[in-house]
Design a protein around this motif. Structure first.
Motif, PDB file in Angstrom:
ATOM      1  N   VAL A  17       0.854  -1.198   0.000  1.00  0.00           N
ATOM      2  CA  VAL A  17       0.000   0.000   0.000  1.00  0.00           C
ATOM      3  C   VAL A  17       0.890   1.248   0.000  1.00  0.00           C
ATOM      4  O   VAL A  17       0.691   2.179  -0.782  1.00  0.00           O
ATOM      5  CB  VAL A  17      -0.951  -0.007   1.224  1.00  0.00           C
ATOM      6  N   LYS A  18       1.905   1.241   0.860  1.00  0.00           N
ATOM      7  CA  LYS A  18       2.822   2.398   0.950  1.00  0.00           C
ATOM      8  C   LYS A  18       3.553   2.629  -0.354  1.00  0.00           C
ATOM      9  O   LYS A  18       3.674   3.753  -0.841  1.00  0.00           O
ATOM     10  CB  LYS A  18       3.851   2.164   2.068  1.00  0.00           C
ATOM     11  N   LYS A  19       4.066   1.541  -0.932  1.00  0.00           N
ATOM     12  CA  LYS A  19       4.826   1.655  -2.191  1.00  0.00           C
ATOM     13  C   LYS A  19       3.934   2.200  -3.313  1.00  0.00           C
ATOM     14  O   LYS A  19       4.348   3.048  -4.099  1.00  0.00           O
ATOM     15  CB  LYS A  19       5.375   0.277  -2.614  1.00  0.00           C
ATOM     16  N   LEU A  20       2.711   1.683  -3.361  1.00  0.00           N
ATOM     17  CA  LEU A  20       1.808   2.115  -4.432  1.00  0.00           C
ATOM     18  C   LEU A  20       1.429   3.590  -4.257  1.00  0.00           C
ATOM     19  O   LEU A  20       1.384   4.357  -5.227  1.00  0.00           O
ATOM     20  CB  LEU A  20       0.553   1.227  -4.453  1.00  0.00           C
ATOM     21  N   LYS A  21       1.187   3.978  -3.017  1.00  0.00           N
ATOM     22  CA  LYS A  21       0.823   5.377  -2.772  1.00  0.00           C
ATOM     23  C   LYS A  21       1.961   6.295  -3.251  1.00  0.00           C
ATOM     24  O   LYS A  21       1.726   7.269  -3.974  1.00  0.00           O
ATOM     25  CB  LYS A  21       0.572   5.602  -1.280  1.00  0.00           C
ATOM     26  N   LYS A  22       3.179   5.938  -2.869  1.00  0.00           N
ATOM     27  CA  LYS A  22       4.343   6.763  -3.242  1.00  0.00           C
ATOM     28  C   LYS A  22       4.441   6.855  -4.767  1.00  0.00           C
ATOM     29  O   LYS A  22       4.602   7.940  -5.326  1.00  0.00           O
ATOM     30  CB  LYS A  22       5.610   6.105  -2.654  1.00  0.00           C
ATOM     31  N   HIS A  29      -0.863  11.794  -9.092  1.00  0.00           N
ATOM     32  CA  HIS A  29      -2.244  11.497  -8.681  1.00  0.00           C
ATOM     33  C   HIS A  29      -2.479  11.973  -7.252  1.00  0.00           C
ATOM     34  O   HIS A  29      -1.564  12.038  -6.443  1.00  0.00           O
ATOM     35  CB  HIS A  29      -2.508   9.985  -8.745  1.00  0.00           C
ATOM     36  N   ASP A  30      -3.724  12.269  -6.990  1.00  0.00           N
ATOM     37  CA  ASP A  30      -4.150  12.613  -5.644  1.00  0.00           C
ATOM     38  C   ASP A  30      -4.563  11.306  -4.975  1.00  0.00           C
ATOM     39  O   ASP A  30      -5.526  10.676  -5.423  1.00  0.00           O
ATOM     40  CB  ASP A  30      -5.364  13.539  -5.779  1.00  0.00           C
ATOM     41  N   VAL A  31      -3.836  10.910  -3.947  1.00  0.00           N
ATOM     42  CA  VAL A  31      -4.049   9.561  -3.401  1.00  0.00           C
ATOM     43  C   VAL A  31      -4.358   9.624  -1.908  1.00  0.00           C
ATOM     44  O   VAL A  31      -3.757  10.402  -1.178  1.00  0.00           O
ATOM     45  CB  VAL A  31      -2.765   8.701  -3.577  1.00  0.00           C
ATOM     46  N   ILE A  32      -5.289   8.772  -1.486  1.00  0.00           N
ATOM     47  CA  ILE A  32      -5.516   8.629  -0.043  1.00  0.00           C
ATOM     48  C   ILE A  32      -5.482   7.143   0.291  1.00  0.00           C
ATOM     49  O   ILE A  32      -6.010   6.329  -0.465  1.00  0.00           O
ATOM     50  CB  ILE A  32      -6.847   9.291   0.405  1.00  0.00           C
ATOM     51  N   THR A  33      -4.801   6.802   1.395  1.00  0.00           N
ATOM     52  CA  THR A  33      -4.791   5.399   1.816  1.00  0.00           C
ATOM     53  C   THR A  33      -5.590   5.263   3.114  1.00  0.00           C
ATOM     54  O   THR A  33      -5.508   6.116   3.996  1.00  0.00           O
ATOM     55  CB  THR A  33      -3.355   4.872   2.051  1.00  0.00           C
ATOM     56  N   LEU A  34      -6.340   4.177   3.177  1.00  0.00           N
ATOM     57  CA  LEU A  34      -7.176   3.913   4.345  1.00  0.00           C
ATOM     58  C   LEU A  34      -7.097   2.428   4.662  1.00  0.00           C
ATOM     59  O   LEU A  34      -6.724   1.638   3.801  1.00  0.00           O
ATOM     60  CB  LEU A  34      -8.638   4.270   4.037  1.00  0.00           C
ATOM     61  N   LYS A  83     -15.525  11.128  -5.116  1.00  0.00           N
ATOM     62  CA  LYS A  83     -16.184  12.246  -5.825  1.00  0.00           C
ATOM     63  C   LYS A  83     -15.187  13.334  -6.183  1.00  0.00           C
ATOM     64  O   LYS A  83     -15.316  14.013  -7.193  1.00  0.00           O
ATOM     65  CB  LYS A  83     -17.285  12.840  -4.937  1.00  0.00           C
ATOM     66  N   ARG A  84     -14.185  13.496  -5.304  1.00  0.00           N
ATOM     67  CA  ARG A  84     -13.139  14.502  -5.581  1.00  0.00           C
ATOM     68  C   ARG A  84     -12.080  13.949  -6.535  1.00  0.00           C
ATOM     69  O   ARG A  84     -10.986  14.493  -6.628  1.00  0.00           O
ATOM     70  CB  ARG A  84     -12.453  14.913  -4.275  1.00  0.00           C
ATOM     71  N   ASN A  85     -12.382  12.802  -7.140  1.00  0.00           N
ATOM     72  CA  ASN A  85     -11.471  12.155  -8.098  1.00  0.00           C
ATOM     73  C   ASN A  85     -10.162  11.692  -7.498  1.00  0.00           C
ATOM     74  O   ASN A  85      -9.142  11.617  -8.188  1.00  0.00           O
ATOM     75  CB  ASN A  85     -11.186  13.076  -9.288  1.00  0.00           C
ATOM     76  N   LYS A  86     -10.176  11.393  -6.215  1.00  0.00           N
ATOM     77  CA  LYS A  86      -8.957  10.863  -5.603  1.00  0.00           C
ATOM     78  C   LYS A  86      -8.831   9.378  -5.914  1.00  0.00           C
ATOM     79  O   LYS A  86      -9.835   8.693  -6.139  1.00  0.00           O
ATOM     80  CB  LYS A  86      -9.022  11.025  -4.089  1.00  0.00           C
ATOM     81  N   VAL A  87      -7.588   8.912  -5.914  1.00  0.00           N
ATOM     82  CA  VAL A  87      -7.369   7.467  -5.969  1.00  0.00           C
ATOM     83  C   VAL A  87      -7.408   6.996  -4.511  1.00  0.00           C
ATOM     84  O   VAL A  87      -6.636   7.479  -3.679  1.00  0.00           O
ATOM     85  CB  VAL A  87      -6.007   7.117  -6.592  1.00  0.00           C
ATOM     86  N   VAL A  88      -8.336   6.102  -4.209  1.00  0.00           N
ATOM     87  CA  VAL A  88      -8.447   5.581  -2.845  1.00  0.00           C
ATOM     88  C   VAL A  88      -7.832   4.182  -2.803  1.00  0.00           C
ATOM     89  O   VAL A  88      -8.241   3.297  -3.554  1.00  0.00           O
ATOM     90  CB  VAL A  88      -9.926   5.521  -2.385  1.00  0.00           C
TER      91      VAL A  88
END
Ligand code: TYD
Length: 223
Positions: A17-22, A29-34, A83-88
């Motif tokens: 998850v960390k590697k992909l977010k980076k 991309h605008d990314v959020i991890t949860l 909705k804000r077009n983030k990659v979740v």
């Protein structure tokens, strides 16, 4: 875009998850991890109940608590961020419920499907990466990470982790069933080098984006 990671405890999801977010952030991309359970004040309280408490919880109670945590996270965080077009990027989603509470605890799968749909408001991941590892290897990995001897104290494990190897075998088999005939899933060998796993994830996402011709499928996707 919603990307989920699945696998039994100790499969190495959080590293990926960390590697992909980076990687995605470097690409702009605008990314959020949860991660589930948790992610809102209420969902974190439910997480504590589910994982920290040493009290017994019935299988149905467990199912409903995981689902309640999910509903809080989906409605309050995931849907607005999509909705804000983030990659979740989500570490566990309802496939965990099917694998753990369905195949692991033995709850009826049809019932689970309905509850999963309610708790996720019909939201479906665009892609799910399943990191496969045997429960035995996962345990060894977990203890080496925590620098603990294998002759461990039960108290070092959370409530779910205390469920035993036989439970984890069932959960792993459940995931394998989910993977059958389901194009959304990508099977990855958790025993491979983390960088090699990451490279495959990137490849897969690249082809997925090519096929959908967009990184924003949330609006048009069947919910
Ligand atoms: P966590 O500490 O987040 O573990 P991991 O790093 O393995 O994701 O703990 C979550 C635990 O909850 C894990 O044992 C899997 C379990 N779980 C379920 O049983 N059902 C669910 O629906 C979810 C989301 C998690």
């Amino acid at each position: 875009m919603l990307i989920t990671f699945e696998g039994i405890d100790g499969a190495g999801k959080s590293t990926q998850v960390k590697k992909l977010k980076k990687y995605l952030m470097e690409k702009g991309h605008d990314v959020i991890t949860l991660r589930e359970p948790g992610g809102t004040v209420v969902a974190e309280k439910i997480r504590d109940l589910l994982l920290e408490s040493k009290h017994d919880i019935t299988p149905v109670g467990e199912l409903l608590l995981f689902s309640a945590s999910r509903a809080e996270l989906v409605q309050n965080v995931i849907l607005p961020e999509l909705k804000r077009n983030k990659v979740v990027i989500l570490d566990r989603f309802y496939d965990s419920t099917t694998a753990y509470q369905g195949y692991g605890r033995g709850l009826e799968l049809q019932l689970l499907q309905q509850i999963n749909a309610i708790a996720s408001f019909g939201l479906q991941p665009d892609c799910t990466f399943f990191l496969d590892i045997s429960p035995e290897d996962a345990l060894i990995r977990k203890f080496s990470e925590k620098s603990l001897p294998l002759a461990f104290e039960e108290s070092e494990l959370d409530r779910m982790e205390s469920s035993g190897l036989a439970f984890y075998q069932k959960v792993r088999k459940g995931y394998m069933k989910l993977l059958e005939n389901n194009e959304r899933f990508v099977l990855l060998n958790a025993g491979d080098e983390p960088q090699a796993i990451h490279d495959r994830i990137i490849q897969k996402l690249a082809s997925l984006c090519k096929n959908t011709a967009s990184t924003e499928p949330a609006k048009n996707r069947k919910q």
